[in-house]
Design a protein around this motif. Structure first.
Motif, PDB file in Angstrom:
ATOM      1  N   HIS A  22     -12.692   4.514  55.155  1.00 35.76           N
ATOM      2  CA  HIS A  22     -11.314   4.038  55.306  1.00 35.76           C
ATOM      3  C   HIS A  22     -10.396   5.142  55.805  1.00 35.76           C
ATOM      4  N   ASP A  23     -10.504   6.318  55.220  1.00 36.18           N
ATOM      5  CA  ASP A  23      -9.633   7.423  55.627  1.00 36.18           C
ATOM      6  C   ASP A  23      -9.878   7.810  57.087  1.00 36.18           C
TER       7      ASP A  23
ATOM      8  N   THR B  92     -10.642  -0.526  59.888  1.00 39.83           N
ATOM      9  CA  THR B  92      -9.818  -0.009  58.794  1.00 39.83           C
ATOM     10  C   THR B  92      -9.615  -1.084  57.737  1.00 39.83           C
TER      11      THR B  92
ATOM     12  N   ARG C  68     -10.910  -1.107  53.879  1.00 35.98           N
ATOM     13  CA  ARG C  68      -9.939  -1.267  52.799  1.00 35.98           C
ATOM     14  C   ARG C  68     -10.345  -2.408  51.875  1.00 35.98           C
TER      15      ARG C  68
END
Length: 291
Positions: free
Chosen positions: A264-265, A278, A282
């Motif tokens: 995610h990061d 993304t 998440r």
């Protein structure tokens, strides 16, 4: 087999595909699109969009100039990479008639645009449309003789596999991914091999075969590390996402959480919050946290 390491569209670096093609030259050293394409390949998507828009708008009055529509297609790629998938599809819809008129319906450039558009549809949840269009593009590209056709066909097949998986037909997606992998040279290590292996891992996860999926995802990770940064950049976070999904299925929630958070990061930094990967990372992370 054409050299596929340079790729086509959002499924591989675009520079080689857009290189000079006679009167339809679009990305050679003297092309007005060189800067926009370089920015896109380098992951500077907002700058690439701005540059491509400037080129397109500066040539909008030239009816038969190929650079205007091509510039809009690069802008569409950059929009999609920033997570603005609906806007990207709108751009592709707007310029597709121009591609058909200028390049021809079965030209690699037109087929590439159709493939890019179809995969944009998948990001909007229109998976059946994506599957049908990608299959049609792949069939047409398979009949073509231009070197770029191999790039288009490979990208379209990857989009088709993604769409089949998204519709829950994981066994069919597995068969398609294995067939596509078997069709390439056994020793080939390129981005198309990477995305096909990730599609295979997704299909295995979908069938609950998490040990196999984990092995496939980890193998894809090893391949990704061997690729130049430009080639692996579009798949940022994808390996970690498949690894996390497999780990969660195996009951290894703590490891899955770490992998999902890292994916995610990475996606957030590379593509922004609106990008489909993304959002998927998440959602997976949230599911792990609330389990």
């Amino acid at each position: 087999m054409a050299d596929r390491r340079a790729g086509a569209g959002p499924y591989a670096p675009a520079m080689k595909f857009f290189r000079s093609r006679g009167r339809h030259e679009a990305g050679g050293a003297s092309s007005p699109l060189t800067q926009a394409i370089t920015l896109y390949v380098d992951g500077r998507y907002a700058a690439a969009e701005a540059e491509a828009r400037a080129v397109a708008e500066s040539r909008s009055w030239r009816r038969d100039d190929p650079h205007g529509p091509l510039a809009w297609s690069v802008a569409g790629l950059a929009m999609g990479a920033q997570g603005r998938h609906a806007e990207a599809v709108d751009v592709y819809d707007a310029v597709l008639p121009d591609f058909g008129r200028i390049f021809g319906a079965e030209d690699p450039q037109t087929l590439k645009l159709r493939s890019d558009r179809a995969q944009g549809l998948a990001r909007l949840g229109r998976h059946a449309e994506c599957e049908a269009e990608c299959a049609a593009v792949a069939r047409t590209a398979d009949r073509g003789g231009a070197p770029e056709m191999a790039l288009v066909a490979a990208a379209a097949r990857n989009g088709m596999i993604f769409a089949i998986n998204a519709q829950g037909r994981h066994q069919e997606a597995e068969a398609a991914a294995r067939e596509a992998l078997a069709a390439g040279p056994a020793a080939e290590r390129d981005r198309f091999t990477l995305v096909l292996r990730l599609g295979l891992a997704r299909s295995l996860n979908g069938q609950g075969r998490h040990e196999e999926a984990l092995a496939e995802a980890e193998g894809a990770g090893e391949l990704a590390r061997d690729l130049p940064e430009r080639e692996r950049r579009p798949e940022t976070g994808a390996v970690g996402l498949m690894v996390a999904t497999a780990l969660l299925g195996l009951g290894r929630a703590d490891e899955a959480r770490l992998s999902a958070a890292a994916a995610h990061d990475a996606c957030l930094a590379a593509f922004g919050p609106g990008h489909h990967r993304t959002a998927e990372a998440r959602a997976l992370l949230d599911g792990i946290e609330t389990a």
